[in-house]
Scaffold this motif. Structure first.
Motif, short mmCIF file in Angstrom:
data_model
loop_
_atom_site.label_atom_id
_atom_site.label_comp_id
_atom_site.label_asym_id
_atom_site.label_seq_id
_atom_site.Cartn_x
_atom_site.Cartn_y
_atom_site.Cartn_z
N SER A 34 54.12 96.34 26.46
CA SER A 34 52.75 96.35 25.92
C SER A 34 52.75 95.49 24.65
O SER A 34 53.82 95.22 24.07
CB SER A 34 52.31 97.77 25.61
N TYR A 35 51.57 95.07 24.22
CA TYR A 35 51.46 94.18 23.06
C TYR A 35 50.66 94.86 21.96
O TYR A 35 49.62 95.46 22.22
CB TYR A 35 50.82 92.85 23.47
N ARG A 36 51.16 94.77 20.72
CA ARG A 36 50.50 95.44 19.59
C ARG A 36 50.11 94.40 18.54
O ARG A 36 50.94 93.59 18.13
CB ARG A 36 51.49 96.45 18.98
N LEU A 37 48.84 94.44 18.14
CA LEU A 37 48.38 93.54 17.08
C LEU A 37 48.83 94.11 15.74
O LEU A 37 48.39 95.18 15.33
CB LEU A 37 46.85 93.40 17.13
N ASP A 38 49.72 93.40 15.04
CA ASP A 38 50.25 93.88 13.75
C ASP A 38 49.40 93.40 12.58
O ASP A 38 49.21 94.12 11.61
CB ASP A 38 51.69 93.38 13.55
N LEU A 39 48.90 92.17 12.69
CA LEU A 39 48.22 91.57 11.55
C LEU A 39 47.22 90.53 12.02
O LEU A 39 47.51 89.75 12.93
CB LEU A 39 49.27 90.92 10.63
N GLU A 40 46.06 90.54 11.39
CA GLU A 40 45.04 89.51 11.66
C GLU A 40 44.53 89.07 10.30
O GLU A 40 43.99 89.87 9.55
CB GLU A 40 43.91 90.14 12.49
N GLU A 41 44.78 87.81 9.94
CA GLU A 41 44.36 87.39 8.60
C GLU A 41 43.76 85.99 8.59
O GLU A 41 43.88 85.26 9.57
CB GLU A 41 45.55 87.47 7.63
N GLY A 42 43.12 85.66 7.48
CA GLY A 42 42.52 84.34 7.32
C GLY A 42 41.05 84.33 7.69
O GLY A 42 40.56 85.24 8.37
N PRO A 43 40.32 83.28 7.25
CA PRO A 43 38.89 83.16 7.58
C PRO A 43 38.69 82.93 9.07
O PRO A 43 39.61 82.50 9.76
CB PRO A 43 38.45 81.93 6.77
N HIS A 94 37.45 80.73 10.97
CA HIS A 94 37.76 79.43 11.59
C HIS A 94 39.26 79.11 11.52
O HIS A 94 39.71 78.12 12.08
CB HIS A 94 36.95 78.31 10.93
N GLN A 95 40.02 79.95 10.81
CA GLN A 95 41.45 79.64 10.64
C GLN A 95 42.28 80.91 10.68
O GLN A 95 43.16 81.13 9.87
CB GLN A 95 41.64 78.93 9.30
N LYS A 96 41.98 81.74 11.65
CA LYS A 96 42.66 83.04 11.75
C LYS A 96 44.12 82.87 12.16
O LYS A 96 44.48 81.92 12.84
CB LYS A 96 41.95 83.93 12.77
N SER A 97 44.91 83.85 11.75
CA SER A 97 46.31 83.90 12.18
C SER A 97 46.58 85.32 12.69
O SER A 97 46.16 86.30 12.07
CB SER A 97 47.20 83.58 10.99
N PHE A 98 47.24 85.41 13.84
CA PHE A 98 47.51 86.71 14.45
C PHE A 98 49.02 86.93 14.54
O PHE A 98 49.77 86.01 14.91
CB PHE A 98 46.93 86.77 15.87
N THR A 99 49.45 88.13 14.18
CA THR A 99 50.86 88.51 14.37
C THR A 99 50.87 89.66 15.38
O THR A 99 50.21 90.67 15.18
CB THR A 99 51.50 88.96 13.05
N ILE A 100 51.62 89.44 16.46
CA ILE A 100 51.65 90.43 17.55
C ILE A 100 53.09 90.75 17.92
O ILE A 100 53.94 89.85 17.95
CB ILE A 100 50.88 89.87 18.78
N SER A 101 53.34 92.03 18.16
CA SER A 101 54.68 92.45 18.62
C SER A 101 54.59 92.89 20.07
O SER A 101 53.60 93.48 20.49
CB SER A 101 55.20 93.62 17.78
N VAL A 102 55.65 92.60 20.81
CA VAL A 102 55.73 93.09 22.18
C VAL A 102 56.61 94.34 22.16
O VAL A 102 57.68 94.35 21.57
CB VAL A 102 56.25 92.01 23.17
#
Length: 244
Positions: free
Chosen positions: A189-198, A200-208
């Motif tokens: 399964s995949y877990r969203l750890d972090l979502e940051e930035g405006p 138009h320039q988002k960054s996502f950190t995801i763990s499996v």
């Protein structure tokens, strides 16, 4: 090839020489290079139906498939047939061939009909990729397999490793799913750890995750790519530990 191509060659020697310099290949028969640059829309306007680059494109397509196939077969002896086929498709598709065409500025050398030219035909991926294939076909017709192969090697080899990495990352989710299903009969399964930035320039950190354990983490500009990168990291970790 007819009188009309001869006339074009006479009038465009400087232009043709410039393209020869860029691709580092000098044609014995300049008419082949000229024909490779004539789009059907130009030939139609000049009432020269059939005197365009489509048959050279047909040859070039076959030569590219063969040469790229041989390069991959030689470079990656461990890859399976299906993987080789998909990697070749990633290198010889319209989008990538258009990128290669732009690198050698092929668009500005093309002979297009007025309408096609006015609608930005010089930058259309479909037109550029076809002209690129026609150029390879022209080199093959002019000098044979070895010369065409050497040109393709020079143009393509710098991008092959990147394409392979992209393909492996894109495949990582399905490969990880297969590995875990086969070994444990359940998937990750995949877990969203972090979502940051405006926005138009988002960054996502995801763990499996697998059974509450983090197998790998990925960061990217889209959730989908972050998941793929996490899966790729997990596959690397599994390969190192030899276990899932």
């Amino acid at each position: 090839m007819g009188m009309e191509i001869d006339v074009l060659v006479q009038g465009n020697k400087e232009l043709l020489s410039e393209l020869e310099r860029i691709v580092q290949y000098r044609f014995t028969d300049l008419r082949l290079l000229q024909k490779a640059l004539v789009h059907a829309s130009f030939a139609f306007e000049q009432a020269q139906i059939g005197k365009n680059n489509e048959t050279l494109e047909f040859i070039g397509d076959a030569v590219l498939d063969l040469v790229i196939g041989h390069i991959l077969y030689t470079r990656y002896p461990e890859m399976k047939e299906g993987e080789l086929t998909r990697l070749r498709a990633a290198l010889v598709n319209e989008t990538h061939l258009a990128v290669m065409a732009r690198e050698i500025e092929l668009g500005r050398f093309l002979f297009l009909g007025k309408g096609e030219d006015a609608s930005h035909g010089r930058n259309k991926s479909s037109i550029l990729s076809c002209a690129f294939e026609a150029l390879i076909g022209a080199v093959f017709e002019d000098a044979g397999y070895e010369m065409a192969s050497s040109l393709i090697n020079r143009l393509f080899v710098p991008t092959i490793e990147t394409k392979k990495e992209e393909m492996l990352i894109a495949d990582a989710k399905s490969r990880l799913q297969e590995v875990l299903q086969e070994k444990h009969n359940e998937g990750p399964s995949y877990r969203l750890d972090l979502e940051e930035g405006p926005s138009h320039q988002k960054s996502f950190t995801i763990s499996v995750m697998f059974r509450d354990e983090v197998l790998g983490t990925g960061e990217a500009r889209s959730k989908k790519e972050a998941e793929q990168r996490a899966a790729a990291a997990a596959l690397k970790a599994i390969a190192v530990s030899g276990d899932a």
